[in-house]
Design an enzyme around this catalytic site. Sequence first.
Site, PDB file in Angstrom:
ATOM      1  CG  ASP A  72      -1.779   1.221   1.341  1.00 28.47           C
ATOM      2  OD1 ASP A  72      -2.692   1.371   0.518  1.00 28.47           O
ATOM      3  OD2 ASP A  72      -1.526   2.045   2.250  1.00 28.47           O
ATOM      4  CD  GLU A 113      -2.381   2.943  -3.174  1.00 26.01           C
ATOM      5  OE1 GLU A 113      -3.305   3.735  -3.388  1.00 26.01           O
ATOM      6  OE2 GLU A 113      -2.094   2.513  -2.034  1.00 26.01           O
ATOM      7  CD  GLN A 131      -9.733   5.212  -7.133  1.00 23.33           C
ATOM      8  OE1 GLN A 131     -10.238   6.277  -6.808  1.00 23.33           O
ATOM      9  NE2 GLN A 131      -8.433   5.097  -7.345  1.00 23.33           N
ATOM     10  N   GLY A 186     -14.948   3.412  -1.799  1.00 21.10           N
ATOM     11  CA  GLY A 186     -15.061   3.768  -0.391  1.00 21.10           C
ATOM     12  C   GLY A 186     -14.702   5.197  -0.070  1.00 21.10           C
TER      13      GLY A 186
END
Length: 603
Positions: free
Chosen positions: A261, A296, A393, A395
């Site tokens: 992440d 990410e 995108q 949440g």
Amino acid sequence: MAGQARRHGPQIVDHGVIFNLWAPTARSVELLETGQPARKMPRDVDGWYQLLSPTAHVGTRYQFRINGDLVVPDPASFFQPDDVPAPSEVVDTAAFRDSIPYAGRPWREAVIYELHIGTFTEEGTYAGVEKRLPYLRDLGVTAIELMPLNDVPGRHNWGYDGVLLNAPNARYGRPQALKQLLRAAHALDLMVYLDVVYNHFGPQLNYLHSYAENFFSARHATGWGPAVNLDGPDGVFVRDFLIENALMWLRDYGFDGLRFDAVHALKDDSERHLLVELAETVRHQLPGRCVHLMLENEANQAHLLARSQGEARYYDAQWGDDFHNALHVLLTGEDEGYYRAFADKPLQHLARSLTEGFAYQGEVFPLHDAPRGEPSAHLPPEATIFFAQNHDQIGNRAFGERLSKLVGPEKLSQAMALVLLNPHIPMLFMGEEAAAETPFLFFADWSGEAAELTREGRRKEFSHFKAFSSAGMRARILDPCDEETFQASKLDWTSIEHSPASLKFRALTRQLLKMRREKIVPLIEQGFLSARSELLGESPRTGGLNVCWRTANGTTLQIVANFADHELPMPGLVPGESLWRSLPADTQSLLPGDIVVRLGQEV
């Protein structure tokens, strides 16, 4: 062992358990083993406290007392049966290792299905997910990606604010149930990936500051506060902790890959960046398995996705946010928030993402007013993961609306065909395959000041959006810490399994995935030598695309799509096989929402 990294967490030995705690800024540490008197732990010059307990064993519960006062769980705990502030439990994760590990599947075969354990099923458990594995296999999914499992205070959370990285959340079941989920998935030839968060810790019950201030850095800052210390004098212990965590999930539990992440927030000025060390260590220690590492990375660092003899040197792929953002603008017309950086020329951004992976490759990014990204045209398509929806995108919207609530069925089908039939790696978010309409909201279970700050922060976050310019509108945003917010985010399986609209869309998804497996994956194996695109229409904000990829043997994959609200002339089509068209094949022009996919030899 002065100056060397030492294993974090309890070590099970023949004559008991060795307990370890790196607490360089603590004055004293005591082991509190359930049923035994408190025992002082000796310290070495590096700040390690270590003690062998001959009475401890698998199942023993324990805590540490810092400076004679503060009682904390083990930060390297492998399980917290009664939540974060309660005693840790000794678990032998090495006993979970399979004698013959599942080998995995080649990266080109990956069709990823992202899910949240607590909301994917009504049970909200590992066992609940296990029951649904045949459904996912029959759909055509080849890998499930679990949102973070590391323990977080409270009853429910997305998982990105974890405080105990080694401990799978007890709300979902015991560690043995997680291992059983992986074994069941592997028996169906389904890979399992895990989302891990190394860039920050959660705001509540993170005790590290109390005894290991050196775990964080005053030299770097992130959006969550001080950065994790990766390049200071004590950075070796922090890096070791994070790398051991990655290896535990992959080696002991048997995960087939990790998604890291927000790695742009891993601030590291070392000569060898943590991300490089981590990837090289994993590749070296787990030979013979298809282990997939995904990023990410807002920085669009193409060098981390480099290939060597056709294989990923470090990371297999990065999430393609550029693709998603440009596609979302074209489908919905939204242009606020992070969509603003793609609203000026969404067609060009989408075309560049499809042909080169990233839309931003060093150009100035409007939201940061600074260059973003590195050249990526040399990377193969499978170095980026494309999606039309994901947990963030959906949440991060005020009301957690899915794409199925924002666009009509024609555009929804067009988006699904585009995601599944291009040569990049596709990812679906749970329920997307059936056009589910249940929201996926941001939820947590903080208490006290953390809960209030989260509520207010959530409403403030949307204050600059036109729709939430008034206090009255912002007041409609659901409280993230309300139990109902969590419950509203659970998938409605009755609708998925019985609604005519859901059944129809599931059939579409299954058909597209079968086509991908039979037609697209073999092309990825051949390898693509070139890609080109053509914009259709005259507007920079709307219109159509004609994209072609050519393989080493001359086969061409072509996708033509119309995102405008009017007809467009049909461009020249590749002679050969028509794989897909969303509208009647005899239509000579491109109608709104149309998408054509062809496979053949270009003239």
